[in-house]
Design a protein around this motif. Structure first.
Motif, PDB file in Angstrom:
ATOM      1  N   MET A  81       0.853  -1.175   0.000  1.00 41.39           N
ATOM      2  CA  MET A  81       0.000   0.000   0.000  1.00 41.39           C
ATOM      3  C   MET A  81       0.899   1.238   0.000  1.00 41.39           C
ATOM      4  SD  MET A  81      -2.658   1.339   2.813  1.00 41.39           S
ATOM      5  CE  MET A  81      -4.275   0.996   2.249  1.00 41.39           C
ATOM      6  N   ALA A  82       0.648   2.170  -0.914  1.00 42.01           N
ATOM      7  CA  ALA A  82       1.445   3.385  -1.036  1.00 42.01           C
ATOM      8  C   ALA A  82       0.791   4.526  -0.255  1.00 42.01           C
ATOM      9  CB  ALA A  82       1.592   3.777  -2.501  1.00 42.01           C
ATOM     10  N   THR A  83       1.643   5.377   0.300  1.00 41.66           N
ATOM     11  CA  THR A  83       1.170   6.565   1.016  1.00 41.66           C
ATOM     12  C   THR A  83       1.774   7.777   0.350  1.00 41.66           C
ATOM     13  OG1 THR A  83       1.120   5.322   3.073  1.00 41.66           O
ATOM     14  CG2 THR A  83       1.068   7.705   3.256  1.00 41.66           C
ATOM     15  N   GLY A  84       1.015   8.861   0.216  1.00 41.47           N
ATOM     16  CA  GLY A  84       1.535  10.062  -0.427  1.00 41.47           C
ATOM     17  C   GLY A  84       0.957  11.315   0.198  1.00 41.47           C
ATOM     18  N   PHE A  85       1.495  12.431  -0.218  1.00 42.65           N
ATOM     19  CA  PHE A  85       1.052  13.731   0.246  1.00 42.65           C
ATOM     20  C   PHE A  85       0.558  14.538  -0.949  1.00 42.65           C
ATOM     21  CE2 PHE A  85       4.201  12.372   3.301  1.00 42.65           C
ATOM     22  CZ  PHE A  85       3.579  12.637   4.503  1.00 42.65           C
ATOM     23  N   VAL A  86      -0.463  15.308  -0.742  1.00 40.80           N
ATOM     24  CA  VAL A  86      -0.982  16.173  -1.795  1.00 40.80           C
ATOM     25  C   VAL A  86      -0.566  17.594  -1.472  1.00 40.80           C
ATOM     26  CG1 VAL A  86      -3.038  17.033  -2.961  1.00 40.80           C
ATOM     27  CG2 VAL A  86      -2.934  14.649  -2.200  1.00 40.80           C
ATOM     28  N   CYS A  87       0.175  18.209  -2.357  1.00 39.34           N
ATOM     29  CA  CYS A  87       0.647  19.575  -2.133  1.00 39.34           C
ATOM     30  C   CYS A  87      -0.278  20.572  -2.825  1.00 39.34           C
ATOM     31  CB  CYS A  87       2.057  19.748  -2.696  1.00 39.34           C
ATOM     32  SG  CYS A  87       3.253  18.704  -1.876  1.00 39.34           S
ATOM     33  N   GLY A  88      -0.282  21.781  -2.323  1.00 34.53           N
ATOM     34  CA  GLY A  88      -1.029  22.839  -2.975  1.00 34.53           C
ATOM     35  C   GLY A  88      -2.512  22.857  -2.662  1.00 34.53           C
ATOM     36  N   THR A  89      -2.939  22.143  -1.648  1.00 36.57           N
ATOM     37  CA  THR A  89      -4.361  22.121  -1.317  1.00 36.57           C
ATOM     38  C   THR A  89      -4.706  23.067  -0.170  1.00 36.57           C
ATOM     39  OG1 THR A  89      -4.069  20.255   0.189  1.00 36.57           O
ATOM     40  CG2 THR A  89      -4.645  19.760  -2.118  1.00 36.57           C
ATOM     41  N   ARG A  90      -3.774  23.879   0.242  1.00 32.83           N
ATOM     42  CA  ARG A  90      -4.022  24.801   1.349  1.00 32.83           C
ATOM     43  C   ARG A  90      -5.072  25.829   0.928  1.00 32.83           C
ATOM     44  NH1 ARG A  90      -0.376  29.384   3.985  1.00 32.83           N
ATOM     45  NH2 ARG A  90      -1.551  29.598   5.884  1.00 32.83           N
ATOM     46  N   ARG A  91      -6.092  25.982   1.735  1.00 32.62           N
ATOM     47  CA  ARG A  91      -7.151  26.935   1.429  1.00 32.62           C
ATOM     48  C   ARG A  91      -6.707  28.339   1.773  1.00 32.62           C
ATOM     49  NH1 ARG A  91     -12.750  24.314   3.458  1.00 32.62           N
ATOM     50  NH2 ARG A  91     -13.356  23.837   1.339  1.00 32.62           N
ATOM     51  N   ARG A  92      -7.102  29.268   0.943  1.00 30.76           N
ATOM     52  CA  ARG A  92      -6.806  30.673   1.214  1.00 30.76           C
ATOM     53  C   ARG A  92      -7.794  31.184   2.241  1.00 30.76           C
ATOM     54  NH1 ARG A  92      -5.444  32.947  -4.803  1.00 30.76           N
ATOM     55  NH2 ARG A  92      -3.537  31.759  -5.001  1.00 30.76           N
ATOM     56  N   PRO A  93      -7.312  31.962   3.191  1.00 30.68           N
ATOM     57  CA  PRO A  93      -8.232  32.468   4.217  1.00 30.68           C
ATOM     58  C   PRO A  93      -9.244  33.442   3.624  1.00 30.68           C
ATOM     59  CG  PRO A  93      -6.018  33.368   4.523  1.00 30.68           C
ATOM     60  CD  PRO A  93      -5.946  32.383   3.396  1.00 30.68           C
ATOM     61  N   LYS A  94     -10.447  33.434   4.194  1.00 31.84           N
ATOM     62  CA  LYS A  94     -11.513  34.325   3.752  1.00 31.84           C
ATOM     63  C   LYS A  94     -11.766  35.383   4.816  1.00 31.84           C
ATOM     64  CE  LYS A  94     -13.775  31.050   0.783  1.00 31.84           C
ATOM     65  NZ  LYS A  94     -15.019  30.477   0.348  1.00 31.84           N
ATOM     66  N   CYS A  95     -12.085  36.573   4.381  1.00 32.49           N
ATOM     67  CA  CYS A  95     -12.364  37.694   5.259  1.00 32.49           C
ATOM     68  C   CYS A  95     -13.554  37.369   6.165  1.00 32.49           C
ATOM     69  CB  CYS A  95     -12.647  38.943   4.425  1.00 32.49           C
ATOM     70  SG  CYS A  95     -13.114  40.388   5.389  1.00 32.49           S
ATOM     71  N   VAL A  96     -13.410  37.652   7.464  1.00 32.42           N
ATOM     72  CA  VAL A  96     -14.498  37.379   8.403  1.00 32.42           C
ATOM     73  C   VAL A  96     -15.693  38.300   8.176  1.00 32.42           C
ATOM     74  CG1 VAL A  96     -13.002  36.414  10.195  1.00 32.42           C
ATOM     75  CG2 VAL A  96     -13.498  38.868  10.192  1.00 32.42           C
ATOM     76  N   GLN A  97     -15.495  39.410   7.490  1.00 29.08           N
ATOM     77  CA  GLN A  97     -16.579  40.375   7.246  1.00 29.08           C
ATOM     78  C   GLN A  97     -17.340  40.074   5.951  1.00 29.08           C
ATOM     79  OE1 GLN A  97     -17.667  42.872   9.199  1.00 29.08           O
ATOM     80  NE2 GLN A  97     -19.151  43.637   7.753  1.00 29.08           N
ATOM     81  N   CYS A  98     -16.627  40.006   4.833  1.00 34.94           N
ATOM     82  CA  CYS A  98     -17.295  39.898   3.527  1.00 34.94           C
ATOM     83  C   CYS A  98     -17.142  38.539   2.853  1.00 34.94           C
ATOM     84  CB  CYS A  98     -16.787  40.992   2.592  1.00 34.94           C
ATOM     85  SG  CYS A  98     -15.075  40.755   2.044  1.00 34.94           S
ATOM     86  N   GLY A  99     -16.241  37.697   3.346  1.00 36.33           N
ATOM     87  CA  GLY A  99     -16.019  36.390   2.735  1.00 36.33           C
ATOM     88  C   GLY A  99     -15.078  36.407   1.551  1.00 36.33           C
TER      89      GLY A  99
END
Length: 73
Positions: free
Chosen positions: A1-19
């Motif tokens: 069984m292979a294990t891997g990492f997915v890069c580049g999936t970090r979500r950009r933060p959204k403004c708490v006021q307007c989204g």
């Protein structure tokens, strides 16, 4: 069984006021927090800037306004 990492999936933060895309963080001092500040994500349109290079989220902008009003009373 292979294990891997997915890069580049970090979500950009959204403004708490307007989204919208947040490019700033709230600088309000919060005792007990690891970084010492609120760090709520905010965009440049929704920030309140009480001083150069300082940004506040809507909740802390309201707290700052109350503090200013109490000082002038």
């Amino acid at each position: 069984m292979a294990t891997g990492f997915v890069c580049g999936t970090r979500r950009r933060p959204k403004c708490v006021q307007c989204g919208g895309r947040a490019d700033l963080e709230c600088d309000w001092k919060v005792p007990g927090r690891k970084r010492g500040t609120c760090d709520a994500p905010i965009c440049s349109r929704c920030t309140t800037s009480p001083a150069p290079e300082k940004d506040l989220c809507p909740d802390h902008a309201a707290a700052w306004q109350r503090w200013k009003e109490a000082r002038s009373a």
